[in-house]
Design a protein around this motif. Structure first.
Motif, PDB file in Angstrom:
ATOM      1  N   ARG A  10       2.911  -7.120 -17.888  1.00  0.00           N
ATOM      2  CA  ARG A  10       3.507  -8.280 -17.197  1.00  0.00           C
ATOM      3  C   ARG A  10       4.962  -8.469 -17.628  1.00  0.00           C
ATOM      4  NH1 ARG A  10       1.422 -13.608 -17.630  1.00  0.00           N
ATOM      5  NH2 ARG A  10       0.427 -13.111 -19.598  1.00  0.00           N
ATOM      6  N   ALA A  11       5.224  -8.287 -18.918  1.00  0.00           N
ATOM      7  CA  ALA A  11       6.599  -8.419 -19.409  1.00  0.00           C
ATOM      8  C   ALA A  11       7.507  -7.361 -18.783  1.00  0.00           C
ATOM      9  CB  ALA A  11       6.619  -8.304 -20.929  1.00  0.00           C
ATOM     10  N   ALA A  12       6.958  -6.175 -18.590  1.00  0.00           N
ATOM     11  CA  ALA A  12       7.750  -5.106 -17.979  1.00  0.00           C
ATOM     12  C   ALA A  12       8.109  -5.446 -16.533  1.00  0.00           C
ATOM     13  CB  ALA A  12       6.984  -3.790 -18.047  1.00  0.00           C
ATOM     14  N   TRP A  13       7.132  -5.944 -15.793  1.00  0.00           N
ATOM     15  CA  TRP A  13       7.399  -6.330 -14.405  1.00  0.00           C
ATOM     16  C   TRP A  13       8.354  -7.526 -14.340  1.00  0.00           C
ATOM     17  CZ3 TRP A  13       6.914  -3.570 -10.282  1.00  0.00           C
ATOM     18  CH2 TRP A  13       5.953  -2.544 -10.233  1.00  0.00           C
ATOM     19  N   LYS A  14       8.241  -8.444 -15.296  1.00  0.00           N
ATOM     20  CA  LYS A  14       9.169  -9.577 -15.334  1.00  0.00           C
ATOM     21  C   LYS A  14      10.602  -9.077 -15.505  1.00  0.00           C
ATOM     22  CE  LYS A  14      10.101 -13.963 -17.721  1.00  0.00           C
ATOM     23  NZ  LYS A  14      11.531 -13.687 -17.959  1.00  0.00           N
ATOM     24  N   ALA A  15      10.799  -8.106 -16.377  1.00  0.00           N
ATOM     25  CA  ALA A  15      12.129  -7.541 -16.574  1.00  0.00           C
ATOM     26  C   ALA A  15      12.641  -6.897 -15.284  1.00  0.00           C
ATOM     27  CB  ALA A  15      12.098  -6.517 -17.698  1.00  0.00           C
ATOM     28  N   LEU A  16      11.747  -6.217 -14.570  1.00  0.00           N
ATOM     29  CA  LEU A  16      12.135  -5.564 -13.321  1.00  0.00           C
ATOM     30  C   LEU A  16      12.527  -6.606 -12.263  1.00  0.00           C
ATOM     31  CD1 LEU A  16      12.173  -2.487 -12.678  1.00  0.00           C
ATOM     32  CD2 LEU A  16      10.101  -2.869 -11.343  1.00  0.00           C
ATOM     33  N   GLY A  55      18.530 -11.683 -11.207  1.00  0.00           N
ATOM     34  CA  GLY A  55      19.721 -11.487 -12.023  1.00  0.00           C
ATOM     35  C   GLY A  55      21.004 -11.854 -11.285  1.00  0.00           C
ATOM     36  N   ASP A  70      13.534  -9.701 -12.834  1.00  0.00           N
ATOM     37  CA  ASP A  70      14.786 -10.345 -13.261  1.00  0.00           C
ATOM     38  C   ASP A  70      15.981  -9.485 -12.876  1.00  0.00           C
ATOM     39  OD1 ASP A  70      13.521 -12.545 -14.283  1.00  0.00           O
ATOM     40  OD2 ASP A  70      13.541 -11.844 -16.365  1.00  0.00           O
ATOM     41  N   HIS A  71      15.825  -8.174 -13.017  1.00  0.00           N
ATOM     42  CA  HIS A  71      16.940  -7.258 -12.737  1.00  0.00           C
ATOM     43  C   HIS A  71      17.221  -7.175 -11.234  1.00  0.00           C
ATOM     44  CE1 HIS A  71      19.666  -3.908 -13.157  1.00  0.00           C
ATOM     45  NE2 HIS A  71      18.917  -3.164 -12.348  1.00  0.00           N
ATOM     46  N   TYR A  72      16.178  -6.974 -10.430  1.00  0.00           N
ATOM     47  CA  TYR A  72      16.375  -6.707  -9.013  1.00  0.00           C
ATOM     48  C   TYR A  72      16.414  -7.956  -8.130  1.00  0.00           C
ATOM     49  CZ  TYR A  72      15.968  -1.695  -9.669  1.00  0.00           C
ATOM     50  OH  TYR A  72      16.204  -0.391 -10.056  1.00  0.00           O
TER      51      TYR A  72
END
Length: 334
Positions: free
Chosen positions: A286-292, A299, A294-296
């Motif tokens: 879930r944290a990995a998808w959150k980062a994705l 952000g 946030d980026h795409y």
């Protein structure tokens, strides 16, 4: 403690709907529609307002909620949270006004809330003398009317401009980030069109809602009279109290043309997909998808700045072709 919502006098300075949207914050527009004939009649008396409104009614049925007196006029659930605390009827606007008049003579008054009646359908002649040049003529206004009722905090996914035309209303608004402190009820089983906050605002000492006090500390409040308007940005929570025996409000929901590719409820559709896709994943995933995301999506920097414009694809401007491609991908992976 709550703070006052920012106020603007539209008559004193140039004003556009784009300015509201670009500001991204709630604004009270004092006297925006003080020139409307119905506003003048409402300031004269409830009877004058009601008689004028009756003249526009073409008999089209509208939705109305009726709550028993013990509910205190607050739209919501029953004690078990397995049903709602009102009965819904389809009647004419004239019948709603008649019911409100009869209830005004009672000591224990049932709550009455007429909901979201499209003015063009049920009161077509009213728009001729009650225009709002601030918004595109294609935006279809709706009428909300009742007695002393309260709609708990909820949000809209569209921009909202609401004009009080009779009575007084108190708006208590909460920024989107206060969602965790509002104790929102089920997303897919709500007494209104949107999910609502479960506690009453005076429940800040209730041990079931320990974070409610924090939400109230970040609240913004304004009381509106006939002719006043309020702009509520998307996803701002708003708790609305009608304070008189007869209250009426006209509201306008819209999405600017600058948002290509959006559908009627884009955010809520995406939220449902996100719950389905990510909610049950392990924490690390879930944290990995959150980062994705946030980026795409969320952000501030362009995630495609390093890619030649011709090769940015779905990361480029939302042209009709890109929108079609995104919808194709969403359907394929849905």
């Amino acid at each position: 403690m709550p703070t006052a919502i920012e106020e603007i006098l539209p008559s004193a300075e140039p004003f556009t709907a784009d300015r509201l949207v670009d500001g991204g914050r709630p604004v009270v527009l004092r006297g925006l529609c003080r020139h409307w004939p119905l506003v003048a009649l409402a300031k004269q008396s409830d009877t004058a307002f009601a008689q004028a409104l009756l003249g526009y009614d073409n008999g089209t049925p509208v939705d109305v909620l009726v709550m028993p007196p013990e509910e205190g006029g607050i739209v919501g659930y029953n004690a078990q949270l397995d049903s709602f605390n009102y009965k819904r009827f389809r009647v004419t606007l004239t019948q709603v006004l008649q019911r409100l008049a009869s209830y005004s003579r009672l000591e224990d008054t049932p709550g009455v809330a007429m909901q979201s009646a499209l003015i063009a359908d049920s009161l077509p002649g009213l728009l001729d003398e009650h225009a709002l040049p601030l918004l595109d003529a294609a935006v279809r206004p709706r009428l909300w009317m009742g007695n002393r009722v309260t709609t708990p905090a909820h949000f809209d996914s569209s921009h909202n401009l609401a004009v009080v035309v009779c009575g007084r209303r108190r708006f208590t608004l909460f920024p989107p980030e206060q969602v965790r402190n509002l104790y929102v009820g089920p997303l897919d089983f709500a007494p209104t069109a949107a999910a609502i906050s479960l506690p009453r605002l005076q429940d800040h000492a209730d041990p079931r809602y320990p974070r409610l006090r924090e939400a109230i500390e970040h609240a913004q409040v304004a009381e509106l009279e006939p002719g006043d308007a309020i702009y509520i940005p998307p996803v701002w929570w708003h708790h609305v109290e009608s304070l008189e025996q007869l209250n009426a409000l006209v509201n306008y929901w819209w999405r600017p043309e600058a948002y290509p590719g959006h559908v009627a409820e884009p955010g809520l559709d995406a939220l449902a997909h996100c719950i389905l896709a990510f909610k049950s994943l392990p924490d690390a995933e879930r944290a990995a998808w959150k980062a994705l995301l946030d980026h795409y999506v969320f952000g501030d920097e362009s995630p495609a700045a390093h890619i030649p414009e011709a090769r940015r694809g779905i990361l480029g401007p939302l042209t009709p072709e890109v929108v079609a491609k995104l919808r194709q991908l969403a359907g394929r992976h849905g």
